[in-house]
Scaffold this motif. Sequence first.
Motif, PDB file in Angstrom:
ATOM      1  N   LEU A  75      -7.490  -2.363 -21.366  1.00  0.00           N
ATOM      2  CA  LEU A  75      -8.200  -2.664 -20.357  1.00  0.00           C
ATOM      3  C   LEU A  75      -7.803  -3.154 -18.942  1.00  0.00           C
ATOM      4  CD1 LEU A  75     -12.098  -1.497 -21.338  1.00  0.00           C
ATOM      5  CD2 LEU A  75      -9.958   0.053 -21.345  1.00  0.00           C
ATOM      6  N   GLU A  76      -7.752  -4.752 -19.359  1.00  0.00           N
ATOM      7  CA  GLU A  76      -7.129  -5.848 -18.270  1.00  0.00           C
ATOM      8  C   GLU A  76      -5.880  -4.538 -17.596  1.00  0.00           C
ATOM      9  OE1 GLU A  76      -8.038  -9.903 -19.332  1.00  0.00           O
ATOM     10  OE2 GLU A  76     -10.149  -9.087 -18.933  1.00  0.00           O
ATOM     11  N   GLN A  77      -5.058  -4.668 -18.427  1.00  0.00           N
ATOM     12  CA  GLN A  77      -4.420  -4.587 -18.628  1.00  0.00           C
ATOM     13  C   GLN A  77      -3.439  -3.347 -17.945  1.00  0.00           C
ATOM     14  OE1 GLN A  77      -1.117  -6.170 -19.444  1.00  0.00           O
ATOM     15  NE2 GLN A  77       0.131  -5.058 -18.238  1.00  0.00           N
ATOM     16  N   ILE A  78      -4.365  -2.293 -18.490  1.00  0.00           N
ATOM     17  CA  ILE A  78      -3.979  -0.904 -17.795  1.00  0.00           C
ATOM     18  C   ILE A  78      -4.900  -0.997 -16.015  1.00  0.00           C
ATOM     19  CG2 ILE A  78      -5.251   0.795 -17.848  1.00  0.00           C
ATOM     20  CD1 ILE A  78      -5.988   1.302 -20.771  1.00  0.00           C
ATOM     21  N   ALA A  79      -5.767  -1.660 -16.281  1.00  0.00           N
ATOM     22  CA  ALA A  79      -5.826  -1.801 -14.653  1.00  0.00           C
ATOM     23  C   ALA A  79      -4.897  -2.338 -13.774  1.00  0.00           C
ATOM     24  CB  ALA A  79      -7.582  -2.582 -14.931  1.00  0.00           C
ATOM     25  N   ARG A  80      -4.668  -3.650 -14.810  1.00  0.00           N
ATOM     26  CA  ARG A  80      -3.331  -4.343 -13.827  1.00  0.00           C
ATOM     27  C   ARG A  80      -2.238  -3.031 -13.105  1.00  0.00           C
ATOM     28  NH1 ARG A  80      -3.837  -8.716 -16.605  1.00  0.00           N
ATOM     29  NH2 ARG A  80      -2.492  -7.963 -18.052  1.00  0.00           N
ATOM     30  N   ASP A  81      -1.821  -2.350 -14.211  1.00  0.00           N
ATOM     31  CA  ASP A  81      -0.658  -1.294 -14.400  1.00  0.00           C
ATOM     32  C   ASP A  81      -0.899  -0.391 -13.159  1.00  0.00           C
ATOM     33  OD1 ASP A  81       1.104  -2.842 -16.407  1.00  0.00           O
ATOM     34  OD2 ASP A  81       0.156  -1.605 -17.983  1.00  0.00           O
ATOM     35  N   LEU A  82      -2.295   0.753 -12.912  1.00  0.00           N
ATOM     36  CA  LEU A  82      -2.763   1.135 -12.394  1.00  0.00           C
ATOM     37  C   LEU A  82      -2.091   0.475 -11.339  1.00  0.00           C
ATOM     38  CD1 LEU A  82      -5.798   3.127 -14.053  1.00  0.00           C
ATOM     39  CD2 LEU A  82      -3.416   3.893 -13.551  1.00  0.00           C
ATOM     40  N   ILE A 115       6.443   3.688 -12.548  1.00  0.00           N
ATOM     41  CA  ILE A 115       4.987   4.427 -12.437  1.00  0.00           C
ATOM     42  C   ILE A 115       4.273   3.289 -11.021  1.00  0.00           C
ATOM     43  CG2 ILE A 115       2.919   5.008 -12.468  1.00  0.00           C
ATOM     44  CD1 ILE A 115       3.879   6.142 -15.803  1.00  0.00           C
ATOM     45  N   ALA A 116       4.859   4.069  -9.611  1.00  0.00           N
ATOM     46  CA  ALA A 116       4.222   3.503  -8.659  1.00  0.00           C
ATOM     47  C   ALA A 116       2.809   2.625  -8.985  1.00  0.00           C
ATOM     48  CB  ALA A 116       4.591   3.692  -7.557  1.00  0.00           C
ATOM     49  N   GLY A 117       2.224   2.023  -8.739  1.00  0.00           N
ATOM     50  CA  GLY A 117       1.099   1.117  -8.552  1.00  0.00           C
ATOM     51  C   GLY A 117       0.186   1.900  -7.241  1.00  0.00           C
ATOM     52  N   TYR A 118      -0.837   1.657  -7.000  1.00  0.00           N
ATOM     53  CA  TYR A 118      -1.528   2.469  -6.102  1.00  0.00           C
ATOM     54  C   TYR A 118      -2.024   1.216  -4.876  1.00  0.00           C
ATOM     55  CZ  TYR A 118      -4.288   6.243  -8.207  1.00  0.00           C
ATOM     56  OH  TYR A 118      -4.267   7.444  -8.300  1.00  0.00           O
ATOM     57  N   ASP A 119      -1.951  -0.026  -5.466  1.00  0.00           N
ATOM     58  CA  ASP A 119      -1.688  -0.916  -4.249  1.00  0.00           C
ATOM     59  C   ASP A 119      -0.844  -0.756  -3.268  1.00  0.00           C
ATOM     60  OD1 ASP A 119      -4.420  -2.266  -5.639  1.00  0.00           O
ATOM     61  OD2 ASP A 119      -3.588  -4.046  -6.407  1.00  0.00           O
ATOM     62  N   GLN A 120      -0.902  -1.389  -2.056  1.00  0.00           N
ATOM     63  CA  GLN A 120      -0.019  -1.174  -0.937  1.00  0.00           C
ATOM     64  C   GLN A 120      -0.030  -2.423  -0.190  1.00  0.00           C
ATOM     65  OE1 GLN A 120       0.158   3.206   0.175  1.00  0.00           O
ATOM     66  NE2 GLN A 120      -0.330   3.229   1.439  1.00  0.00           N
ATOM     67  N   HIS A 121       0.711  -2.556   0.247  1.00  0.00           N
ATOM     68  CA  HIS A 121       1.026  -3.603   1.692  1.00  0.00           C
ATOM     69  C   HIS A 121       0.667  -2.140   2.870  1.00  0.00           C
ATOM     70  CE1 HIS A 121       1.338  -6.882  -0.394  1.00  0.00           C
ATOM     71  NE2 HIS A 121       2.476  -6.544  -0.483  1.00  0.00           N
ATOM     72  N   MET A 122       0.016  -2.516   3.958  1.00  0.00           N
ATOM     73  CA  MET A 122      -0.158  -2.513   5.401  1.00  0.00           C
ATOM     74  C   MET A 122       1.130  -2.270   5.854  1.00  0.00           C
ATOM     75  SD  MET A 122      -2.423  -2.569   8.607  1.00  0.00           S
ATOM     76  CE  MET A 122      -4.335  -1.752   7.877  1.00  0.00           C
ATOM     77  N   VAL A 123       0.890  -1.022   6.529  1.00  0.00           N
ATOM     78  CA  VAL A 123       2.682  -1.093   7.789  1.00  0.00           C
ATOM     79  C   VAL A 123       1.600  -0.536   8.883  1.00  0.00           C
ATOM     80  CG1 VAL A 123       5.076  -0.102   7.690  1.00  0.00           C
ATOM     81  CG2 VAL A 123       3.888  -0.572   5.685  1.00  0.00           C
TER      82      VAL A 123
END
Length: 323
Positions: A83-90, A97-105
């Motif tokens: 589950l930790e790997q799944i969460a990390r990939d998401l 596949i792009a993840g949900y995390d993104q830096h602010m611009v």
Amino acid sequence: MKKKWMAIACMICTVGLLGCQEKSANPKTPERQHLEEPVSYEPTQPTNPVVEVVDPTTNTIIDTISPQAFGYDTDRQAYQKLLEQIARDLARGTTTIAGYDQHMVLDKLDDQGKIIKGRSHIILKERELVESILAVSATGGQVEMPILITKSSYSLEDIPYLEDVVVATYTTYFNHADVGRNKNIELSAKAIDNVIVGSGDYFSFNHIVGPRDEANGYQPAPEIINKKIVMGIGGGICQTSSTLFNAVDQIPVKFVERHHHSLDIGYVPQGRDATVSYDSLDFRFQNTSGAPFLIKAIYEEDSLTIEIRTAEKYLGIMKDETF
């Protein structure tokens, strides 16, 4: 004869009484059948429960997990690691596949003063997602991804006034004959020009300027790497980041990341530089002034000037000498 009629009358009465007794006797009440107590049935658990991970921003299912197939009943520790790997990939994405995390611009203004939208800062809380999936793994169900979205913090009403007053300025100089290097300074200066830094916002030079490569117009020029001067695409942009540092250092900001060159660079005093390298070294700060401000980058033939401007009503905050 009289006795005969009396005998007949007695017989009739006797028969009548017997008939009355039979009619008045209570009929036999049939026995009631024994009624069984109602049986309550416990709902049975699904034989193979699944957990659906839902994107709360679109209300769509983006992943389906089968706890039994992944070892929930046989190896709980291995199941949690999966589950930790799944969460990390998401959150962070994979090679495909792009993840949900993104830096602010940060947002910026165009030449007409209209807002060019950047993008929000998004974080998928990985640990919280794992805990939520574990909580429903026995029964199955839906789990919403815990996503934190942070937008730039400024008021639209302030936009027309952010150029009112200059609260900080800094100028550096360069050789106008160094065409490649100067082009790199010009491109990076244009990238940070008119950027709006809201109260509490984080500024990242690398996220604003982006990759320094030939595809984006950057040219070969001298740059410093490991105490050596070598040719590289984008050489010279550190003059832009260093000029910016010396400007924002005059107002209330918190420096999050800053690095020095391995050699003296000349265009700023020693120790007053901010070297950058895309995907490696960044120059980042947080606006802790309590007011929004605008970055102005003025590129000229042999100089670069960075101005920090804000609305006149914020002048007292931005010029606070106690920061």
